[in-house]
Design a protein around this motif. Structure first.
Motif, PDB file in Angstrom:
ATOM      1  N   ILE A   1     -28.490   6.511  19.530  1.00 53.39           N
ATOM      2  CA  ILE A   1     -27.663   5.733  20.464  1.00 53.39           C
ATOM      3  C   ILE A   1     -27.783   4.245  20.087  1.00 53.39           C
ATOM      4  O   ILE A   1     -28.891   3.698  20.109  1.00 53.39           O
ATOM      5  N   PRO A   2     -26.678   3.594  19.742  1.00 51.01           N
ATOM      6  CA  PRO A   2     -26.746   2.209  19.250  1.00 51.01           C
ATOM      7  C   PRO A   2     -26.845   1.185  20.381  1.00 51.01           C
ATOM      8  O   PRO A   2     -25.976   0.334  20.543  1.00 51.01           O
ATOM      9  N   TYR A   3     -27.904   1.291  21.161  1.00 53.52           N
ATOM     10  CA  TYR A   3     -28.087   0.356  22.282  1.00 53.52           C
ATOM     11  C   TYR A   3     -29.043  -0.762  21.848  1.00 53.52           C
ATOM     12  O   TYR A   3     -29.698  -0.655  20.813  1.00 53.52           O
ATOM     13  N   PRO A   4     -29.138  -1.856  22.607  1.00 52.90           N
ATOM     14  CA  PRO A   4     -29.922  -3.004  22.124  1.00 52.90           C
ATOM     15  C   PRO A   4     -31.413  -2.717  21.907  1.00 52.90           C
ATOM     16  O   PRO A   4     -32.005  -3.242  20.964  1.00 52.90           O
ATOM     17  N   ALA A   5     -32.056  -1.916  22.779  1.00 53.16           N
ATOM     18  CA  ALA A   5     -33.504  -1.645  22.692  1.00 53.16           C
ATOM     19  C   ALA A   5     -34.323  -2.938  22.657  1.00 53.16           C
ATOM     20  O   ALA A   5     -35.286  -3.043  21.907  1.00 53.16           O
TER      21      ALA A   5
ATOM     22  N   LEU B   1     -29.712  -0.018  30.751  1.00 52.44           N
ATOM     23  CA  LEU B   1     -28.440   0.370  31.364  1.00 52.44           C
ATOM     24  C   LEU B   1     -27.386   0.634  30.286  1.00 52.44           C
ATOM     25  O   LEU B   1     -26.645   1.626  30.346  1.00 52.44           O
ATOM     26  N   ASN B   2     -27.347  -0.236  29.296  1.00 51.75           N
ATOM     27  CA  ASN B   2     -26.422  -0.069  28.179  1.00 51.75           C
ATOM     28  C   ASN B   2     -26.664   1.296  27.504  1.00 51.75           C
ATOM     29  O   ASN B   2     -25.747   2.089  27.315  1.00 51.75           O
ATOM     30  N   GLY B   3     -27.937   1.576  27.173  1.00 52.58           N
ATOM     31  CA  GLY B   3     -28.265   2.834  26.486  1.00 52.58           C
ATOM     32  C   GLY B   3     -27.963   4.049  27.343  1.00 52.58           C
ATOM     33  O   GLY B   3     -27.430   5.055  26.856  1.00 52.58           O
TER      34      GLY B   3
HETATM   35  C1  LIG Z   1     -24.264  -2.279  24.385  1.00 54.91           C
HETATM   36  O1  LIG Z   1     -24.995  -2.974  23.392  1.00 54.91           O
HETATM   37  C2  LIG Z   1     -24.312  -3.092  22.152  1.00 54.91           C
HETATM   38  C3  LIG Z   1     -25.236  -3.796  21.176  1.00 54.91           C
HETATM   39  O2  LIG Z   1     -26.464  -3.168  21.071  1.00 54.91           O
HETATM   40  C4  LIG Z   1     -23.033  -3.882  22.343  1.00 54.91           C
HETATM   41  O3  LIG Z   1     -22.330  -3.898  21.126  1.00 54.91           O
HETATM   42  C5  LIG Z   1     -22.182  -3.225  23.425  1.00 54.91           C
HETATM   43  O4  LIG Z   1     -21.082  -4.045  23.684  1.00 54.91           O
HETATM   44  C6  LIG Z   1     -22.978  -3.041  24.700  1.00 54.91           C
HETATM   45  N1  LIG Z   1     -22.151  -2.305  25.650  1.00 54.91           N
HETATM   46  C7  LIG Z   1     -22.172  -2.558  26.939  1.00 54.91           C
HETATM   47  C8  LIG Z   1     -21.271  -1.713  27.792  1.00 54.91           C
HETATM   48  O5  LIG Z   1     -22.869  -3.414  27.426  1.00 54.91           O
END
Ligand SMILES: *[C@@H]1O[C@H](CO)[C@@H](O)[C@H](O)[C@H]1NC(C)=O
Ligand SMILES: *[C@@H]1O[C@H](CO)[C@@H](O)[C@H](O)[C@H]1NC(C)=O
Length: 248
Positions: free
Chosen positions: A62-66, A78-80
């Motif tokens: 999952i490409p979330y910020p971590a 929340l993003n992940g």
């Molecule tokens: C989630 O984080 C990614 C980067 O890790 C970003 O590109 C994306 O826009 C973010 N999505 C939301 C819904 O915040």
């Protein structure tokens, strides 16, 4: 052999209308830990073994910020959690027979837990701000609660694995590892949420060892336990994933 398995994976993949590849093997969704670079991180050896043992298996991280800061931990979580819910929902809709496993390490375990169990009190800014010393104020609006994935979407989630979960629940039947069953993670889930985790029963496992203060609150923190779960329990997790895949 490896070449053959990769070829097989390609042949077995069936592209859906949404461009989702349904696999005959196990579809693994992974959420890495805080500050790990994009990818499967500490869980890589497990995914490699499964890709060998269950032909056609594939892994999506999952490409979330971590991140811990920028964005702040809970914004990152929340993003992940949102991205993982979308990925599982889309896969379930496109591949009705597709079996899935979800794995999360540290912050990633919280991401996976939120996606399937939902989250309650820990989202309230008043509660969370003091929990991370030095955290800059959260400017992004956070919802107070986060609903779990509905069961029609998770029917084919055959296994859920947490390593060093900050939301570890004391006394849960799925707890594993040497940490005291009475100890909890720093952000443990409240009782109104735990019923949603309970739906997963034996599919779910949460590994936490003594001295890992992320999941074993109240102990003296040592760095080794938090990064050693795959080394210590990788084989047993691989066995669990294969058994769950075969019995569903
Ligand atoms: C989630 O984080 C990614 C980067 O890790 C970003 O590109 C994306 O826009 C973010 N999505 C939301 C819904 O915040
Ligand atoms: C699950 O149910 C919701 C609401 O009834 C529906 O929109 C969704 O398409 C269903 N998903 C699957 C994979 O069956």
């Amino acid at each position: 052999m490896r070449f053959f398995v990769e070829r097989l994976a390609l042949v077995a993949g069936i592209a859906s209308a949404q461009g989702i590849q349904c696999t005959d093997g196990l579809k693994m969704f992974l959420a890495r830990g805080t500050t790990e670079p994009l990818g499967t991180g500490l869980m890589t050896t497990i995914t490699r073994q499964i890709e060998q043992l269950i032909p056609g298996s594939t892994t999506d991280d999952i490409p979330y910020p971590a991140t811990l800061f920028e964005p702040t931990y809970f914004v990152s979580v929340l993003n992940g959690s949102t991205l993982l819910q979308e990925a599982v929902s889309e896969y379930a809709a496109a591949c009705p027979d597709g079996k899935m496993a979800l794995m999360g390490y540290s912050q990633g375990a919280q991401v996976v837990g939120n996606a399937i169990c939902g989250a309650g009190y820990a989202w309230s800014a008043g509660t969370i701000l003091p929990l991370i010393p030095g955290a800059p104020p959260i400017t992004e609006p956070l919802p107070l609660t986060f609903p779990p994935l509905p069961t029609n979407v998770t029917e084919n989630v055959v296994a859920v694995i947490f390593f060093g979960d900050p939301t570890r629940q004391p006394g849960a039947s799925w707890n594993r590892g040497s940490a005291s069953p009475k100890n909890r993670g720093g952000f443990n889930r409240d009782d109104s949420i735990i019923q949603y985790c309970e739906r997963y029963g034996p599919r779910m496992r949460s590994y936490c060892d003594d001295g890992d203060s992320v999941c074993d609150d109240g102990t003296v923190s040592r760095p080794e336990p938090h990064i050693s779960y795959v080394q210590n329990y990788g084989d047993e997790v691989v066995e669990h994933l294969v058994a769950q895949y075969n019995s569903h």
